[in-house]
Design an enzyme around this catalytic site. Structure first.
Site, PDB file in Angstrom:
ATOM      1  N   PRO A   6       0.786  -1.235   0.000  1.00  0.00           N
ATOM      2  CG  PRO A   6       0.060  -0.951   2.193  1.00  0.00           C
ATOM      3  CD  PRO A   6       0.751  -1.932   1.289  1.00  0.00           C
ATOM      4  CG  ASP A  29       1.196   0.731 -11.724  1.00  0.00           C
ATOM      5  OD1 ASP A  29       1.522   0.846 -12.916  1.00  0.00           O
ATOM      6  OD2 ASP A  29       0.385  -0.099 -11.310  1.00  0.00           O
ATOM      7  CE  LYS A  50      -3.979   1.726 -15.639  1.00  0.00           C
ATOM      8  NZ  LYS A  50      -3.017   0.837 -16.226  1.00  0.00           N
ATOM      9  N   GLY A  82      -0.243  -2.151  -4.204  1.00  0.00           N
ATOM     10  CA  GLY A  82      -1.127  -3.063  -3.472  1.00  0.00           C
ATOM     11  C   GLY A  82      -0.942  -4.489  -3.923  1.00  0.00           C
ATOM     12  CG  ASP A  83      -3.082  -8.763  -4.674  1.00  0.00           C
ATOM     13  OD1 ASP A  83      -2.417  -9.609  -4.052  1.00  0.00           O
ATOM     14  OD2 ASP A  83      -3.697  -9.024  -5.734  1.00  0.00           O
ATOM     15  CG  MET A 162      -9.895   3.736  -7.887  1.00  0.00           C
ATOM     16  SD  MET A 162      -9.770   2.681  -9.316  1.00  0.00           S
ATOM     17  CE  MET A 162     -10.230   1.111  -8.637  1.00  0.00           C
TER      18      MET A 162
HETATM   19  C1  LIG Z   1      -6.212   1.286  -9.278  1.00  0.00           C
HETATM   20  S1  LIG Z   1      -6.552   0.940  -7.609  1.00  0.00           S
HETATM   21  C2  LIG Z   1      -5.256  -0.168  -7.246  1.00  0.00           C
HETATM   22  C3  LIG Z   1      -5.431  -0.909  -5.958  1.00  0.00           C
HETATM   23  C4  LIG Z   1      -4.238  -1.772  -5.608  1.00  0.00           C
HETATM   24  N1  LIG Z   1      -4.038  -2.828  -6.563  1.00  0.00           N
HETATM   25  C5  LIG Z   1      -4.358  -2.373  -4.203  1.00  0.00           C
HETATM   26  O1  LIG Z   1      -4.505  -3.596  -4.067  1.00  0.00           O
HETATM   27  O2  LIG Z   1      -4.259  -1.596  -3.233  1.00  0.00           O
HETATM   28  C6  LIG Z   1      -6.065   2.457  -6.835  1.00  0.00           C
HETATM   29  C7  LIG Z   1      -6.873   2.751  -5.590  1.00  0.00           C
HETATM   30  O3  LIG Z   1      -6.333   2.046  -4.478  1.00  0.00           O
HETATM   31  C8  LIG Z   1      -6.544   2.789  -3.300  1.00  0.00           C
HETATM   32  N2  LIG Z   1      -5.233   3.013  -2.655  1.00  0.00           N
HETATM   33  C9  LIG Z   1      -4.031   2.629  -3.117  1.00  0.00           C
HETATM   34  N3  LIG Z   1      -3.059   2.912  -2.222  1.00  0.00           N
HETATM   35  C10 LIG Z   1      -3.672   3.486  -1.162  1.00  0.00           C
HETATM   36  C11 LIG Z   1      -3.218   3.996   0.095  1.00  0.00           C
HETATM   37  N4  LIG Z   1      -1.921   3.981   0.436  1.00  0.00           N
HETATM   38  N5  LIG Z   1      -4.127   4.502   0.960  1.00  0.00           N
HETATM   39  C12 LIG Z   1      -5.443   4.530   0.638  1.00  0.00           C
HETATM   40  N6  LIG Z   1      -5.920   4.062  -0.541  1.00  0.00           N
HETATM   41  C13 LIG Z   1      -5.056   3.553  -1.429  1.00  0.00           C
HETATM   42  C14 LIG Z   1      -7.249   4.071  -3.690  1.00  0.00           C
HETATM   43  O4  LIG Z   1      -8.655   3.871  -3.566  1.00  0.00           O
HETATM   44  C15 LIG Z   1      -6.854   4.192  -5.137  1.00  0.00           C
HETATM   45  O5  LIG Z   1      -7.784   4.981  -5.869  1.00  0.00           O
END
Ligand SMILES: C[S@@+](CC[C@H](N)C(=O)[O-])C[C@H]1O[C@@H](n2cnc3c(N)ncnc32)[C@H](O)[C@@H]1O
Length: 253
Positions: A6, A29, A50, A82-83, A162
């Site tokens: 994260p 990314d 992106k 993230g994942d 998102m």
């Molecule tokens: C395209 S998605 C990818 C998610 C990613 N694959 C995951 O498992 O965390 C991007 C979204 O993940 C969330 N996100 C990612 N990193 C974050 C963080 N450090 N704190 C809060 N939300 C996060 C937000 O909602 C963001 O709009």
């Protein structure tokens, strides 16, 4: 295909670290911390990310670059926030590699869907409060509009990714569709990073919250929000490590 976690580089897995050390090429990314890239000292590194509709490279182009490099014998790490399989289009990238006959290892990562609430002291499940957790994207809005009206009274924690910018619209929609205005709600932004921000309150208040601009965030809906330190529900014997400066979380008033 490697999950970077994260935000905090310490939440990278050991296996991710090993893959980075062995990489010749890293395609990364927007949400990946710069210090993570230092774990790939041999590799050439390319930003292909992106954020909110702005693409450095189109998805198909990323897949082409990945496949081309791997076909030349390079060890490619596609590093995703993230994942890789949680709203990251990781599945498409695996399919593209498979189609080209390229072996792929998927290295799971700590998803923000779970890490963001956890880092804010919100357990996504809890006996007698939440029997499950539902992770949804808020973009497009259809993704939550088609599901959430039926769940106004479910013992569930809902984590919306998102959805930060649409928080007002989401809250109004849910209240119009039978969710209680007093339903506990939280915003967690930049979780596990130095810019972490947490707000807790209710659905009725969600739309009017001022949030810091920049880092991505999740919305959390459900009774367990009130277990977060300072969020109002004192359960005997439950301590989520609140106290001063807990988890670097900056709270709004
Ligand atoms: C395209 S998605 C990818 C998610 C990613 N694959 C995951 O498992 O965390 C991007 C979204 O993940 C969330 N996100 C990612 N990193 C974050 C963080 N450090 N704190 C809060 N939300 C996060 C937000 O909602 C963001 O709009």
């Amino acid at each position: 295909l490697v999950g970077a976690g994260p935000g905090d580089p310490e939440l990278l897995t050991l296996r991710a670290q090993r893959a980075l050390a062995e990489a010749d090429l890293v395609l990364y990314d927007a949400l990946v911390d710069a210090s993570v890239l230092d774990l790939a000292p041999r590799a050439r590194r390319f930003y292909v990310g992106k954020r909110a509709g702005r693409h450095a490279l189109a998805q198909r182009e990323i897949e082409r670059v990945m496949v081309r490099a791997a076909s030349r014998g390079l060890v490619v790490v596609r590093l995703k926030a993230g994942d890789p399989f949680v709203f990251g289009r990781g599945g498409e990238e695996v399919l593209a590699a498979r189609e080209a006959g390229i072996p792929v290892e998927v290295i799971p990562g700590v998803s923000s869907a779970f890490a963001a609430p956890a880092s804010a002291g919100i357990p996504v499940t809890h006996r007698e409060l939440a029997r499950g957790v539902l992770v949804l994207t808020a973009s497009p809005s259809d993704a939550y509009r088609s599901v959430l009206p039926a769940l106004a009274h479910a013992e569930l924690t809902v984590v919306l990714l998102m959805g930060l910018a649409a928080r007002g619209e989401i809250a109004s929609f849910l209240i119009e569709h039978g969710w209680a205005p007093s339903h506990p709600a939280a915003i967690v932004i930049g979780a596990t990073t130095p810019r972490a921000f947490r707000w807790t309150g209710t659905l009725a208040e969600l739309g009017a919250v001022d949030v810091p601009s920049g880092p991505p965030g999740v919305l959390v809906l459900g009774a367990t929000v009130r277990l977060a330190a300072g969020a109002g529900l004192a359960l005997p014997g439950v301590d989520f490590g609140g106290g001063e400066g807990a988890a670097n979380i900056g709270e709004s008033a």
